[in-house]
Design an enzyme around this catalytic site. Structure first.
Site, PDB file in Angstrom:
ATOM      1  N   HIS A  80       0.780  -1.249   0.000  1.00 17.07           N
ATOM      2  CA  HIS A  80       0.000   0.000   0.000  1.00 17.07           C
ATOM      3  C   HIS A  80       0.811   1.298   0.000  1.00 17.07           C
ATOM      4  O   HIS A  80       0.257   2.353   0.350  1.00 17.07           O
ATOM      5  CB  HIS A  80      -0.899   0.071   1.250  1.00 17.07           C
ATOM      6  CG  HIS A  80      -2.067  -0.877   1.269  1.00 17.07           C
ATOM      7  ND1 HIS A  80      -1.985  -2.201   0.968  1.00 17.07           N
ATOM      8  CD2 HIS A  80      -3.374  -0.664   1.590  1.00 17.07           C
ATOM      9  CE1 HIS A  80      -3.167  -2.766   1.112  1.00 17.07           C
ATOM     10  NE2 HIS A  80      -4.029  -1.861   1.486  1.00 17.07           N
ATOM     11  N   GLY A 122      -0.898  -2.368  -5.330  1.00 14.44           N
ATOM     12  CA  GLY A 122      -1.906  -3.410  -5.104  1.00 14.44           C
ATOM     13  C   GLY A 122      -3.260  -2.834  -4.708  1.00 14.44           C
ATOM     14  O   GLY A 122      -4.287  -3.486  -4.874  1.00 14.44           O
ATOM     15  N   HIS A 123      -3.270  -1.644  -4.171  1.00 15.08           N
ATOM     16  CA  HIS A 123      -4.540  -0.973  -3.816  1.00 15.08           C
ATOM     17  C   HIS A 123      -4.594   0.350  -4.557  1.00 15.08           C
ATOM     18  O   HIS A 123      -3.861   1.288  -4.241  1.00 15.08           O
ATOM     19  CB  HIS A 123      -4.617  -0.742  -2.315  1.00 15.08           C
ATOM     20  CG  HIS A 123      -5.975  -0.353  -1.826  1.00 15.08           C
ATOM     21  ND1 HIS A 123      -6.774   0.582  -2.465  1.00 15.08           N
ATOM     22  CD2 HIS A 123      -6.703  -0.772  -0.752  1.00 15.08           C
ATOM     23  CE1 HIS A 123      -7.910   0.720  -1.808  1.00 15.08           C
ATOM     24  NE2 HIS A 123      -7.898  -0.094  -0.771  1.00 15.08           N
ATOM     25  N   HIS A 175     -11.433  -6.934  -4.691  1.00 19.64           N
ATOM     26  CA  HIS A 175     -11.664  -6.057  -3.537  1.00 19.64           C
ATOM     27  C   HIS A 175     -12.490  -4.840  -3.978  1.00 19.64           C
ATOM     28  O   HIS A 175     -12.128  -4.129  -4.919  1.00 19.64           O
ATOM     29  CB  HIS A 175     -10.301  -5.636  -2.989  1.00 19.64           C
ATOM     30  CG  HIS A 175     -10.349  -4.826  -1.752  1.00 19.64           C
ATOM     31  ND1 HIS A 175     -10.405  -3.456  -1.769  1.00 19.64           N
ATOM     32  CD2 HIS A 175     -10.342  -5.189  -0.446  1.00 19.64           C
ATOM     33  CE1 HIS A 175     -10.417  -3.005  -0.524  1.00 19.64           C
ATOM     34  NE2 HIS A 175     -10.381  -4.039   0.299  1.00 19.64           N
ATOM     35  N   GLU A 221     -13.044  -8.865   1.171  1.00 15.17           N
ATOM     36  CA  GLU A 221     -13.866  -7.652   1.012  1.00 15.17           C
ATOM     37  C   GLU A 221     -14.217  -7.437  -0.458  1.00 15.17           C
ATOM     38  O   GLU A 221     -14.021  -6.358  -1.011  1.00 15.17           O
ATOM     39  CB  GLU A 221     -13.097  -6.453   1.576  1.00 15.17           C
ATOM     40  CG  GLU A 221     -12.460  -6.725   2.939  1.00 15.17           C
ATOM     41  CD  GLU A 221     -11.720  -5.548   3.534  1.00 15.17           C
ATOM     42  OE1 GLU A 221     -10.801  -5.041   2.881  1.00 15.17           O
ATOM     43  OE2 GLU A 221     -12.054  -5.132   4.655  1.00 15.17           O
ATOM     44  N   GLU A 265     -18.852  -2.649   2.643  1.00 17.70           N
ATOM     45  CA  GLU A 265     -17.995  -1.739   3.417  1.00 17.70           C
ATOM     46  C   GLU A 265     -18.374  -0.285   3.167  1.00 17.70           C
ATOM     47  O   GLU A 265     -18.668   0.107   2.030  1.00 17.70           O
ATOM     48  CB  GLU A 265     -16.521  -1.979   3.027  1.00 17.70           C
ATOM     49  CG  GLU A 265     -15.576  -1.078   3.788  1.00 17.70           C
ATOM     50  CD  GLU A 265     -14.111  -1.300   3.406  1.00 17.70           C
ATOM     51  OE1 GLU A 265     -13.777  -2.359   2.848  1.00 17.70           O
ATOM     52  OE2 GLU A 265     -13.308  -0.388   3.678  1.00 17.70           O
ATOM     53  N   CYS A 301     -16.518   2.265   2.985  1.00 19.06           N
ATOM     54  CA  CYS A 301     -15.624   2.856   1.975  1.00 19.06           C
ATOM     55  C   CYS A 301     -16.036   2.466   0.557  1.00 19.06           C
ATOM     56  O   CYS A 301     -15.848   3.248  -0.378  1.00 19.06           O
ATOM     57  CB  CYS A 301     -14.182   2.380   2.171  1.00 19.06           C
ATOM     58  SG  CYS A 301     -13.336   3.147   3.542  1.00 19.06           S
ATOM     59  N   CYS A 320     -10.153   2.628   7.959  1.00 22.62           N
ATOM     60  CA  CYS A 320     -10.296   3.343   6.684  1.00 22.62           C
ATOM     61  C   CYS A 320     -11.634   4.072   6.576  1.00 22.62           C
ATOM     62  O   CYS A 320     -11.719   5.151   5.983  1.00 22.62           O
ATOM     63  CB  CYS A 320     -10.149   2.371   5.523  1.00 22.62           C
ATOM     64  SG  CYS A 320     -11.162   0.896   5.679  1.00 22.62           S
ATOM     65  N   CYS A 321     -12.699   3.465   7.151  1.00 26.83           N
ATOM     66  CA  CYS A 321     -14.044   4.010   6.895  1.00 26.83           C
ATOM     67  C   CYS A 321     -14.352   5.322   7.633  1.00 26.83           C
ATOM     68  O   CYS A 321     -14.867   6.257   7.006  1.00 26.83           O
ATOM     69  CB  CYS A 321     -15.104   2.969   7.225  1.00 26.83           C
ATOM     70  SG  CYS A 321     -14.980   1.455   6.256  1.00 26.83           S
TER      71      CYS A 321
HETATM   72  O1  FUB Z   1      -6.497  -1.735   2.636  1.00 25.02           O
HETATM   73  C1  FUB Z   1      -6.794  -0.372   2.811  1.00 25.02           C
HETATM   74  C2  FUB Z   1      -8.243  -0.224   3.165  1.00 25.02           C
HETATM   75  O2  FUB Z   1      -8.481  -0.923   4.374  1.00 25.02           O
HETATM   76  C3  FUB Z   1      -9.206  -0.824   2.174  1.00 25.02           C
HETATM   77  O3  FUB Z   1      -9.690   0.051   1.226  1.00 25.02           O
HETATM   78  C4  FUB Z   1     -10.280  -1.349   3.041  1.00 25.02           C
HETATM   79  O4  FUB Z   1     -11.103  -2.281   2.415  1.00 25.02           O
HETATM   80  C5  FUB Z   1      -9.499  -1.892   4.203  1.00 25.02           C
HETATM   81  O5  FUB Z   1      -8.937  -3.112   3.882  1.00 25.02           O
HETATM   82 ZN    ZN Z   2     -13.265   1.319   4.835  1.00 22.22          ZN
END
Ligand code: FUB
Ligand code: ZN
Length: 639
Positions: free
Chosen positions: A135, A186-187, A264, A316, A332, A334, A412-413
């Site tokens: 990340h 990866g994200h 994801h 997720e 989720e 997010c 994160c949310c």
């Molecule tokens: O991995 C970073 C954040 O945390 C993701 O967007 C969420 O789903 C949680 O895994």
């Molecule tokens: Zn979140």
């Protein structure tokens, strides 16, 4: 080509009604409360460690890194939220707090521009070595968004310069050159952030880099496989990538070949957001077409009635089309915010009410469920059916809760909700080439190029929205008022005279030379509706969800007693909406009667039990779990 754009945040004010109330709650309570959480000052809450990590990385105090390797992103999202708050509601104390924090962040930044407290404090030798899992670029993306927001709000370059140095380091490190790394994160997140940075600074190479990351993703040879071999791994993927493999990261094939959402959910939505941004800015017609198709697939086959996406808790993720179980829904917060972000961006490609309909659905239902009425606790996972004891046992996942909590180890949310509501003005209106488009109806004022529009409404509880227009001198412009897809019979008057509605792609178009004080009234009748899912949604077969206007309802144990599965709704049962100023902060509830099947003494029986008639009360789904723990369900059997 001139696309619709958001109005500058300070040009939009919300001053009354439901959404304005939520925005105020975020401003006055959520943002200060989250600052306490980020500073580890909330007793009993999971520790964040975010501010601590930066202070340690800056050499301001001794200590060890705390948290996950993307922990920094929570702080970045909060800075973004706080900056939006400064833009709309200047506040010297908050500005000074941000200045101090940014000074610490700047001190923590390495001379070459690198910024990530996990790698600085824990694995300094492993920078960029595991893009698949770690990340780093995701965290950088959130800081870039924060830097852009802080600059826009304050005009100060302090954080913008920090993130500019970081983005430049990323630009030097990644790319097609012989000395560069042909990788990507990866994200996803860096992509949409680089577009924001390009828009804020006018520096085109940031946008080029965003496009590079997208074009590179999933290409063969797959970077994540190459990278894993370099790390000496045996090719075994982490647990959360079960079933979908690199598809979990939208990296099993080139992005331009994606036709169905995969993997994801938050990553998928952030990727799509960047694709739409690039489709617009380049412009790129093929990318625009693909983005629309992906969006359609998400909305038509993968979305909960609450606007949530992402079914599978493990990873997720998106699942197969129509696999939308209410009790096992991950949904989720997010990911629903990602839905809102994508819908907003699609509206910047073209004004189509169907995008705003989904934005509204996600916002009023899944996203708002993430936030407690008191602004101090949050949901990460948002199921549509809960039996508390069962939910707790079924998921050995610490993120599934039956009551909102003040913070999460993976948080994160909560700050994502904060940044969304602190920038609500971005989502409500667009400046169009010919005037103003109104996507979300909320009480307040919008200043745009053609003048000022004041909105008076108690939407979504009441169906009337009144607009007072005060144009700039002799301004001829078009007002585009969204006609929600859920509304069967909208009505429009201009200065008291009924108008024939010209419905252009889901917006009522009103073009004229406006006079100061002109009044438009839009009535959006919102009877209680029974919503049925497509028959392919096997988990909702034979059931209905109650909806009124954009608000999806649920039944709760506190109102209807335990064992909500015993309830069914006769097809002919009358359901009435009632204003309930004393319930859940003031809302509209739905009342009627239902049938309750008596509980038997055998698990299975060939007898048909005789149901009894009982009163039924449903409340807005977004407000559930604000009166203690108990059962909840959205879908009700229809009998
Ligand atoms: O991995 C970073 C954040 O945390 C993701 O967007 C969420 O789903 C949680 O895994
Ligand atoms: Zn979140």
């Amino acid at each position: 080509m001139s696309y619709p754009t958001s109005l500058p945040l300070p040009s939009v004010a919300f001053d009354h009604g439901f959404l304005a109330g939520r925005a105020k709650l975020v401003r006055d309570t959520v943002i200060p409360w989250q600052w306490e959480a980020l500073n580890d000052r909330i007793a009993g809450a999971e520790r964040s460690g975010c501010v601590h990590n930066f202070q340690v990385a800056a050499g301001e105090k001794p200590g060890k890194f705390h948290g996950l390797f993307w922990q920094d992103s929570d702080l970045a999202k909060w800075i973004e939220a706080a900056s939006y708050r400064l833009a709309t509601h200047p506040d010297a104390a908050l500005a000074a707090e941000l200045d101090r924090l940014i000074a610490t962040i700047a001190k923590a930044q390495r001379p070459d521009g690198y910024l990530n407290t996990y790698f600085q404090l824990v694995e300094p030798a492993n920078r960029w070595a595991n893009l698949r899992d770690c990340h780093e670029l995701y965290v950088a993306g959130h800081f870039i968004e924060a830097g852009v927001a802080h600059f826009a709000a304050t005009g100060k370059r302090t954080l913008l310069d920090v993130v500019g140095r970081l983005a430049d380091l990323i630009g030097r490190t990644f790319g097609p050159g012989p000395e560069q790394v042909p990788g990507y994160c990866g994200h996803e997140e860096i992509e949409l952030a680089l577009v924001k940075l390009a828009r804020a600074t006018g520096v085109e190479r940031y946008r080029d880099l965003a496009l590079y990351f997208i074009e590179q993703r999933g290409r063969s040879p797959n970077y994540f496989e190459v990278e894993a071999r370099r790390r000496g791994e045996d090719g075994k993927l982490p647990w959360h990538m079960h079933h979908d493999g690199l598809g979990t990261l939208q990296a099993a094939r080139p992005v331009r070949e994606l036709t169905e959402p995969v993997g994801h959910a938050v990553r998928m939505m952030y990727l799509l957001a960047a694709m739409i941004d690039l489709a617009r800015d380049r412009p790129d017609a093929a990318l625009a077409e693909q983005s629309r198709a992906l969006w359609a697939a998400i909305v038509q086959r993968h979305m909960y009635v609450t606007g949530g996406v992402g079914t599978e808790p493990y990873g997720e993720k998106f699942c197969e089309p129509f696999d939308l179980p209410p009790d096992r829904a991950y949904a989720e917060t997010c990911a629903a915010i990602g839905v809102v972000m994508c819908a907003r961006r699609l509206l910047e490609l073209e004004l189509r009410g169907e995008y705003a309909d989904v934005m509204e659905r996600a916002l009023y239902n899944n996203v708002l469920a993430g936030l407690a009425l008191d602004g101090r606790t949050f949901f990460y996972v948002n199921p549509l059916e809960v039996v508390p004891a069962v939910a707790k046992r079924r998921y050995e996942c610490h993120l599934v809760r039956t009551q909102r909590v003040p913070w999460f180890g993976c948080a994160c949310c909560p700050p994502n909700v904060a940044r969304l509501f602190a920038s609500l003005g971005d989502y409500a209106y667009s400046q169009t080439v010919d005037g103003l488009a109104v996507h979300l109806y909320a009480g307040g004022t919008a200043r745009f190029k053609g003048g000022t529009v004041q909105v008076a409404t108690e939407y979504p509880w009441q169906d009337r929205v009144e607009f007072r227009i005060d144009p700039a001198p002799a301004a001829g412009f078009t007002l585009h008022l969204r006609l929600p897809g859920w509304c069967r019979a909208p009505r429009l008057t201009l200065n008291g005279v009924a108008q024939k509605i010209e419905n252009v792609s889901g917006y009522a178009r009103l073009r004229r030379v406006w006079q100061s004080g002109d009044r438009v009234v839009l009535d959006l009748p919102m009877p209680v509706e029974r919503v049925r899912a497509d028959a392919r949604v096997f988990a909702a077969a034979g059931q209905v969800a109650l909806q009124r206007g954009p608000v999806v309802y649920c039944v709760e144990e506190v109102d209807n007693g335990p064992q909500l599965s015993a309830l069914s709704l006769p097809r002919a049962a009358k359901l009435e909406a009632r204003a309930a100023p004393d319930v859940l902060g003031g809302c509209v509830i739905i009342e009627g009667s239902a049938l309750r099947t008596p509980l038997g003494d055998k698990l299975y029986s060939i007898e048909t039990p005789a149901p009894v008639t009982v009163p039924l009360r449903a409340v807005p789904y977004a407000l559930w779990a604000n009166r203690g723990e108990g059962e909840m369900r959205v879908w009700l059997r229809e009998s």
